[in-house]
Structure formats: C-alpha cells, structure tokens
Design a protein around this motif. Structure first.
Motif, PDB file in Angstrom:
ATOM      1  N   LEU A 209       0.823  -1.209   0.000  1.00 28.71           N
ATOM      2  CA  LEU A 209       0.000   0.000   0.000  1.00 28.71           C
ATOM      3  C   LEU A 209       0.858   1.260   0.000  1.00 28.71           C
ATOM      4  N   GLN A 210       1.959   1.223   0.729  1.00 27.20           N
ATOM      5  CA  GLN A 210       2.835   2.394   0.764  1.00 27.20           C
ATOM      6  C   GLN A 210       3.516   2.613  -0.582  1.00 27.20           C
ATOM      7  N   ALA A 211       3.914   1.530  -1.239  1.00 29.81           N
ATOM      8  CA  ALA A 211       4.527   1.652  -2.566  1.00 29.81           C
ATOM      9  C   ALA A 211       3.520   2.187  -3.584  1.00 29.81           C
ATOM     10  N   LEU A 212       2.295   1.662  -3.547  1.00 28.36           N
ATOM     11  CA  LEU A 212       1.248   2.155  -4.447  1.00 28.36           C
ATOM     12  C   LEU A 212       0.928   3.615  -4.159  1.00 28.36           C
ATOM     13  N   GLY A 213       0.984   3.990  -2.884  1.00 31.07           N
ATOM     14  CA  GLY A 213       0.704   5.375  -2.514  1.00 31.07           C
ATOM     15  C   GLY A 213       1.666   6.345  -3.165  1.00 31.07           C
ATOM     16  N   GLY A 214       2.932   5.968  -3.253  1.00 29.37           N
ATOM     17  CA  GLY A 214       3.909   6.836  -3.901  1.00 29.37           C
ATOM     18  C   GLY A 214       3.573   7.098  -5.351  1.00 29.37           C
ATOM     19  N   LEU A 215       3.084   6.068  -6.045  1.00 30.32           N
ATOM     20  CA  LEU A 215       2.711   6.218  -7.459  1.00 30.32           C
ATOM     21  C   LEU A 215       1.433   7.045  -7.604  1.00 30.32           C
ATOM     22  N   ILE A 216       0.462   6.789  -6.728  1.00 35.57           N
ATOM     23  CA  ILE A 216      -0.811   7.505  -6.815  1.00 35.57           C
ATOM     24  C   ILE A 216      -0.623   8.989  -6.500  1.00 35.57           C
ATOM     25  N   VAL A 217       0.193   9.287  -5.498  1.00 39.14           N
ATOM     26  CA  VAL A 217       0.469  10.687  -5.157  1.00 39.14           C
ATOM     27  C   VAL A 217       1.103  11.405  -6.334  1.00 39.14           C
TER      28      VAL A 217
END
Length: 285
Positions: A209-217
C-alpha cells in the motif's frame, strides 16, 4: 483530464485510508516475536515502487534494450536532473518514517505493552508521553509533506520525462536515504534478527500500500496539484476516523471533529468549483 484528476483523487483517498488503518493495526498487533522495523518497511516500499515503475516503463517500450537505453540516458547521463529529486526524496523518506512513529504512539491505550508492575499514575504518564511523541511526529510530517509536495509538483510539471521515470529517480534517492537511516538507527536489530524480522501478511500489505501510494500521489500531483492532494489526505483522515469509530470502537468523535469535517468537505468542493463566465448580454449591460 478532468476524469483522471478526480479518479486519482478518489483512489488516493481509498489508498491512504487503507494504509493508515492497516499500518496502525500492524504497529499495535501484539505477537510473540520481534516487531518489524519501520525503517525496513520504508526501504522495502521504495524497492517495490522502483520495481513497479520499471515494469510500467517496460510496458511502454516492450523491449528490454530500449528500456535500458532510456534508463541509462535519462538517469545516468543526466545527473543534474537526477540530483533535483534528492530534496523531496529525503523529505518523503523522513515523512514515511514519522508516520510509523505517529501510529505507534498516538493510540497509546491500544499499543501499550503489558506493564502489570506499574501503577495507574505511571501508566498515565507513559500514555501522555506516547501521545506527545506521536503528535510531534505528525506535526513534523505535515510541515515536511507540504514543502516536498510543492517541490515535487514543480519538477513534474516542468519536465518532459515520464511520470514513472521521475518516480524511479525519486525512489533511488529514497532507497539510499532509507537504507542509511535503517543501518544507523536499527543496526543492532539488523545484526540480531535481520532486515525482515517481524514480517507477516499484514506487514507485506502495508509495504504494498505504501509503494502504491507513492505512485498515486505522483499521478495526483502531475494531473491535479499538491493542494488537491492535501484535500485527499484530509478526506482520508475523516474516513479513517469514522472507520475507527464504527469498526474498531476506539474513537469518540466530538463536536470539534464534526466542525473540522464540514470545513474540509466544504473546502474540497469550493476548490473544485469552476465559476461560469458572465454571459455576453450581461457584459453589454
């Protein structure tokens, strides 16, 4: 563009809500073995983010040779462009670690380890101390997040490089900073238990989730702006709080919370509202 802007906003709200809840659960979960290192989770998330961005670049080129040439040209042969990402990378790495600190201390009643030998007054002191540490961590994360977001938005919107390539550049610096911090602050634990100590299914979900968050941000900042990203974070806080109340049963909302919720929702709609231009007839009058 309009659809992508608000779809990315909605996805960011969902991702941030899930991340906060699962991260908090993972940091308050009592197990027999050692608890996983926050610094290790941050580094793992950066490695995963770099890997996902590499796959996305490969899907755009469909050729390993072309991808290698692109990465070599845009990363190794452009050191000035690469160094620009060092500032937000360092701040984001600090922010990610502070988030773990905050979620490990703010809810002291849930996270408290068994301390049967202490009296009630001593436990209250420990609880207040934990809440203070969590509050300081949150405040530092807020200040750093605002500056890093504006800086990263400027870089993304003034460059012709792809979003995924910029994320790889950002991730490389974040990996170096995170690895350095992990070795410096958790070196003894690493020698004793290893980098993946305390990892379980929940921990892996947090990392993903944290890795995906970086991309989504990055997508939100690229196609919207940092202010909208801030609104998304505020909305996710409200959703997380409500889920804590209805599902976890560990939060009692007050009138101040509801007032803040109304203000955040109103600010979100006002920011996204586009006023229609005056009609030609009105201008003639």
């Amino acid at each position: 563009m309009f659809v992508l802007k608000y779809v990315s906003l909605g996805v960011l709200v969902l991702q941030t809500t899930l991340l906060v809840l699962t991260m908090r659960y993972s940091r308050t979960l009592k197990e027999n073995g050692p608890r996983y290192l926050a610094s290790s989770a941050v580094v793992s998330a950066e490695v995963l983010k770099i890997f996902m961005c590499t796959l996305l670049i490969f899907s755009e080129n469909s050729d390993l040779t072309a991808m290698y040439e692109l990465l070599n040209k845009e990363i190794l042969n452009k050191p000035v462009e690469l160094v620009k990402l060092a500032v937000p990378a360092g701040i984001y790495t600090l922010q990610n670690n502070l988030l773990y600190v905050a979620l490990s201390n703010l809810d002291a009643a849930t996270y408290q380890l068994p301390v049967e030998s202490l009296g009630d007054s001593e436990q209250n002191v420990m609880s207040a101390s934990s809440q203070f540490v969590g509050l300081i961590a949150v405040l530092m994360a807020c200040v750093s997040s605002g500056f890093a977001g504006v800086y990263f938005e400027k870089i993304l919107k003034e460059t012709s490089q792809s979003l995924w390539l910029r994320n790889i550049q950002l991730g490389l610096f974040s990996f170096v900073f995170g690895l350095t911090g992990m070795v410096v602050y958790d070196g003894e634990s690493l020698k004793q238990e290893g980098i993946f100590q305390g990892y379980n299914t929940i921990t892996c979900i947090v990392v993903v989730l944290q890795a995906l968050g970086g991309l989504i941000v990055a997508v939100v900042i690229k196609y919207a702006d940092n202010i909208l990203k801030g609104f998304a974070t505020s909305l996710s806080i409200m959703v997380s709080t409500l889920m804590s109340y209805f599902l976890l049963k560990d939060f009692n909302p007050t009138s101040v919370f509801f007032l803040g919720a109304v203000l955040v929702i109103a600010a979100t709609f006002l920011y996204g509202y586009e006023q229609k231009p005056a009609s030609s007839s009105t201008n003639k009058v």
